[in-house]
Structure formats: structure tokens, C-alpha cells
Design a protein around this motif. Structure first.
Motif, mmCIF file in Angstrom:
data_model
loop_
_atom_site.group_PDB
_atom_site.id
_atom_site.type_symbol
_atom_site.label_atom_id
_atom_site.label_comp_id
_atom_site.label_asym_id
_atom_site.label_seq_id
_atom_site.Cartn_x
_atom_site.Cartn_y
_atom_site.Cartn_z
ATOM 1 N N ALA A 1 0.715 -1.283 0.018
ATOM 2 C CA ALA A 1 -0.074 0.132 0.028
ATOM 3 C C ALA A 1 0.766 1.288 -0.063
ATOM 4 O O ALA A 1 1.773 1.557 0.794
ATOM 5 N N THR A 2 0.265 2.198 -0.934
ATOM 6 C CA THR A 2 1.087 3.595 -0.816
ATOM 7 C C THR A 2 -0.221 4.367 -0.414
ATOM 8 O O THR A 2 -1.117 4.511 -1.045
ATOM 9 N N VAL A 3 0.179 5.184 0.648
ATOM 10 C CA VAL A 3 -0.822 6.151 1.265
ATOM 11 C C VAL A 3 -0.381 7.538 0.806
ATOM 12 O O VAL A 3 0.603 7.906 0.841
ATOM 13 N N LEU A 4 -1.189 8.176 -0.018
ATOM 14 C CA LEU A 4 -1.244 9.349 -0.525
ATOM 15 C C LEU A 4 -1.773 10.526 0.476
ATOM 16 O O LEU A 4 -2.854 10.459 0.819
ATOM 17 N N ARG A 5 -1.025 11.547 0.624
ATOM 18 C CA ARG A 5 -1.545 12.822 1.195
ATOM 19 C C ARG A 5 -2.394 13.658 0.317
ATOM 20 O O ARG A 5 -3.617 13.733 0.742
ATOM 21 N N GLU B 1 -0.696 -9.077 17.143
ATOM 22 C CA GLU B 1 0.340 -9.692 16.388
ATOM 23 C C GLU B 1 0.554 -9.186 14.705
ATOM 24 O O GLU B 1 1.466 -8.614 14.259
ATOM 25 N N PHE B 2 -0.394 -9.362 14.279
ATOM 26 C CA PHE B 2 -0.893 -9.104 12.898
ATOM 27 C C PHE B 2 -0.624 -7.550 12.729
ATOM 28 O O PHE B 2 0.141 -7.138 11.666
ATOM 29 N N SER B 3 -1.370 -6.920 13.583
ATOM 30 C CA SER B 3 -1.394 -5.291 13.460
ATOM 31 C C SER B 3 0.090 -4.913 13.714
ATOM 32 O O SER B 3 0.493 -3.815 13.066
ATOM 33 N N THR B 4 0.971 -5.412 14.833
ATOM 34 C CA THR B 4 2.028 -4.878 15.077
ATOM 35 C C THR B 4 3.025 -5.054 13.851
ATOM 36 O O THR B 4 3.938 -4.339 13.379
ATOM 37 N N ARG B 5 2.744 -6.328 13.242
ATOM 38 C CA ARG B 5 4.024 -6.487 12.119
ATOM 39 C C ARG B 5 3.518 -5.534 10.808
ATOM 40 O O ARG B 5 4.655 -5.285 10.190
ATOM 41 N N VAL B 6 2.413 -5.431 10.529
ATOM 42 C CA VAL B 6 1.916 -4.357 9.569
ATOM 43 C C VAL B 6 2.778 -2.894 9.963
ATOM 44 O O VAL B 6 3.299 -2.268 9.106
ATOM 45 N N LEU B 7 2.240 -2.607 10.997
ATOM 46 C CA LEU B 7 2.688 -1.230 11.465
ATOM 47 C C LEU B 7 4.291 -0.962 11.295
ATOM 48 O O LEU B 7 4.831 0.001 11.131
ATOM 49 N N GLU B 8 5.083 -2.072 11.754
ATOM 50 C CA GLU B 8 6.386 -2.229 11.534
ATOM 51 C C GLU B 8 7.102 -2.028 10.269
ATOM 52 O O GLU B 8 8.091 -1.549 9.852
ATOM 53 N N THR B 9 6.038 -2.063 9.307
ATOM 54 C CA THR B 9 6.490 -2.007 7.751
ATOM 55 C C THR B 9 6.359 -0.486 7.326
ATOM 56 O O THR B 9 6.847 -0.368 6.101
ATOM 57 N N LEU B 10 5.951 0.445 8.070
ATOM 58 C CA LEU B 10 5.642 1.657 7.613
ATOM 59 C C LEU B 10 7.160 2.443 7.526
ATOM 60 O O LEU B 10 8.083 1.987 8.071
ATOM 61 N N GLU B 11 7.409 2.886 6.137
ATOM 62 C CA GLU B 11 8.529 3.504 5.851
ATOM 63 C C GLU B 11 8.922 4.663 7.137
ATOM 64 O O GLU B 11 7.985 5.391 7.324
#
Length: 112
Positions: free
Chosen positions: A67-71, A99-109
Motif C-alpha cells: 500500500a502507498t498512502v497518498l496525502r 501481532e498481525f497489526s504490529t507486524r504491519v505497523l512495523e513495515t511503515l517506511e
């Protein structure tokens, strides 16, 4: 499920889809409703819940979601991803929602 069907489903969840480039892996860009300094985690959850619901309804076979989040339409805010095996682990009760949420949040650039 093709790009247009997936886009429709995500829009039904309130996601402002900008583009879906592919479905395996899913290449999604969406315009955030919260264009502050950081990506809104609840909005990320809304996107992920759409995929989780589609998986539970057997309408989507888990694949990596990039996912790419656009402002704004032409300004990248951040990127994140979720691996197919994380969706499968959640479905099969091998990992918790936390755990699922934590893994995804850790991928934020970090520094875009």
C-alpha cells in the motif's frame, strides 16, 4: 477477483482508492482522509479489515498487499505492506490480531 472488483470492495469499506496496479501481489494506493504528519493507524486497519473480510467470505485468496498512502493525489505520505502468510496466520489462529497489526505497523517506511 480483478482490480475493478477489488477497488469496489475497498470503496465499500470507505477507502478512497487512487489506483490498484495488480492483484497478486495487490498494489494499492489510496488517498488518506487524515493528511497529517503520520499515517492514521485506524485507516490502515480499515484497509486491512476489508481484505480480512474478503478472505473470510472466500472472495480473496491472501496475497501480499503493498500500500502507498497518498496525502493528496500526487504526494506520497508513506508506504506499508502485509504479507500473505500474515493474513493466513490470522485466519488460522496462528497469530493474534495484535501481532498481525504490529507486524504491519512495523513495515511503515521511516523517512519518506
Amino acid at each position: 477477483m480483478d482490480e475493478s472488483e477489488l477497488e469496489e470492495e475497498l470503496r465499500n469499506f470507505g477507502v478512497d482508492v487512487h489506483d490498484i496496479g495488480d492483484v497478486d501481489p495487490v498494489e494499492l494506493s489510496y488517498i488518506t482522509a487524515y493528511p497529517g504528519e503520520e499515517v492514521n493507524h485506524m485507516e490502515m486497519g480499515k484497509v486491512l479489515n476489508a481484505f480480512i473480510d474478503l478472505q473470510e467470505e472466500s472472495e480473496w485468496e491472501p496475497s501480499r498487499v503493498e500500500a502507498t498512502v497518498l496525502r493528496f493525489e500526487d504526494e506520497v505520505m508513506n508506504t506499508w505492506y502485509a504479507k500473505a502468510e500474515w493474513f493466513e496466520g490470522l485466519r488460522d489462529y496462528r497469530i493474534s490480531e495484535t501481532e498481525f497489526s504490529t507486524r504491519v505497523l512495523e513495515t511503515l517506511e521511516k523517512d519518506l
